[in-house]
Design a protein around this motif. Structure first.
Motif, PDB file in Angstrom:
ATOM      1  N   UNK A   6      62.400  44.130  56.412  1.00 61.30           N
ATOM      2  CA  UNK A   6      62.273  45.077  55.311  1.00 61.30           C
ATOM      3  C   UNK A   6      60.851  45.625  55.289  1.00 61.30           C
ATOM      4  N   UNK A   7      60.730  46.931  55.194  1.00 59.39           N
ATOM      5  CA  UNK A   7      59.407  47.529  55.018  1.00 59.39           C
ATOM      6  C   UNK A   7      59.138  47.503  53.516  1.00 59.39           C
ATOM      7  N   UNK A   8      58.089  46.808  53.063  1.00 56.29           N
ATOM      8  CA  UNK A   8      57.875  46.639  51.625  1.00 56.29           C
ATOM      9  C   UNK A   8      57.278  47.857  50.920  1.00 56.29           C
ATOM     10  N   UNK A  66      55.323  51.140  61.126  1.00 51.73           N
ATOM     11  CA  UNK A  66      54.897  50.446  59.922  1.00 51.73           C
ATOM     12  C   UNK A  66      54.982  48.940  60.052  1.00 51.73           C
ATOM     13  N   UNK A  67      54.862  48.273  58.913  1.00 52.63           N
ATOM     14  CA  UNK A  67      54.881  46.814  58.845  1.00 52.63           C
ATOM     15  C   UNK A  67      56.109  46.385  58.068  1.00 52.63           C
ATOM     16  N   UNK A  68      56.834  45.452  58.654  1.00 52.11           N
ATOM     17  CA  UNK A  68      58.061  44.924  58.066  1.00 52.11           C
ATOM     18  C   UNK A  68      57.893  43.422  57.878  1.00 52.11           C
ATOM     19  N   UNK A 122      42.636  38.049  65.734  1.00 55.40           N
ATOM     20  CA  UNK A 122      43.077  38.886  64.625  1.00 55.40           C
ATOM     21  C   UNK A 122      43.988  39.977  65.151  1.00 55.40           C
ATOM     22  N   UNK A 123      44.923  40.371  64.322  1.00 57.21           N
ATOM     23  CA  UNK A 123      45.888  41.413  64.681  1.00 57.21           C
ATOM     24  C   UNK A 123      45.793  42.510  63.638  1.00 57.21           C
ATOM     25  N   UNK A 124      45.498  43.700  64.099  1.00 61.24           N
ATOM     26  CA  UNK A 124      45.474  44.848  63.189  1.00 61.24           C
ATOM     27  C   UNK A 124      46.894  45.252  62.855  1.00 61.24           C
ATOM     28  N   UNK A 125      47.112  45.580  61.605  1.00 67.22           N
ATOM     29  CA  UNK A 125      48.427  46.077  61.193  1.00 67.22           C
ATOM     30  C   UNK A 125      48.380  47.595  61.156  1.00 67.22           C
ATOM     31  N   UNK A 126      49.477  48.195  60.824  1.00 65.98           N
ATOM     32  CA  UNK A 126      49.552  49.649  60.694  1.00 65.98           C
ATOM     33  C   UNK A 126      49.241  50.076  59.264  1.00 65.98           C
TER      34      UNK A 126
END
Length: 161
Positions: A6-8, A66-68, A122-126
């Motif tokens: 789910x994309x919040x 995006x981020x889900x 570290x992981x960059x998100x969108x």
């Protein structure tokens, strides 16, 4: 194990503007290519079909970008690749103040969400505060960040199977 991702957050209007901008740019590229090489008939159709296919694929990736989150972890969908980070591999979720440098100039400072793994990477998100999804919605950016942190904390509190 199947997960329901789910994309919040709902996509911002800026995302649709990018898709329209890309359609216009590819239409101009199609026109310029046809004119430059004096294409006719099948050549025109081939260029138009190839560039239309590029646009459709690119637009689909932009829509999915995006981020889900799920019970399994975080799925980060970028334009070119996607990756899953399991909650058990995540040490923390943090805000990061990004600075972009071009030569001597310092460009745009912005807040992004960064995921820290247990191995120290570290992981960059969108997710970034001035991005197409959050530019005019700073409260939503903070709410999404808090939601990801909440889910991470909840996953850490669950007993391991």
């Amino acid at each position: 194990m199947g997960s329901h991702w789910v994309r919040p957050y709902p996509p911002g209007t800026g995302r649709w503007l990018v898709i329209v901008w890309e359609a216009v740019a590819l239409a101009l590229l199609t026109w310029a290519t046809i004119r430059q090489f004096d294409l006719i008939g099948h050549g025109v159709r081939a260029v138009a079909v190839v560039l239309a296919a590029v646009w459709v694929i690119g637009a689909w990736r932009i829509v999915q970008h995006g981020v889900y989150v799920s019970s399994e972890g975080v799925l980060i969908r970028g334009l070119l690749r996607s990756r899953i980070l399991h909650w058990r591999d995540i040490a923390g979720v943090h805000l990061h103040q990004a600075t972009h440098r071009v030569g001597r100039w310092e460009l745009q400072r912005d807040t992004t969400v960064v995921i820290e793994r247990h191995d120290g990477a570290t992981v960059n998100t969108e997710l970034w505060a001035q991005g197409v999804d959050f530019h005019a919605r700073p409260k939503l950016f903070r709410a999404v960040y808090q939601e990801i942190r909440r889910r991470h904390l909840a996953a850490r509190l669950l007993p391991e199977n």
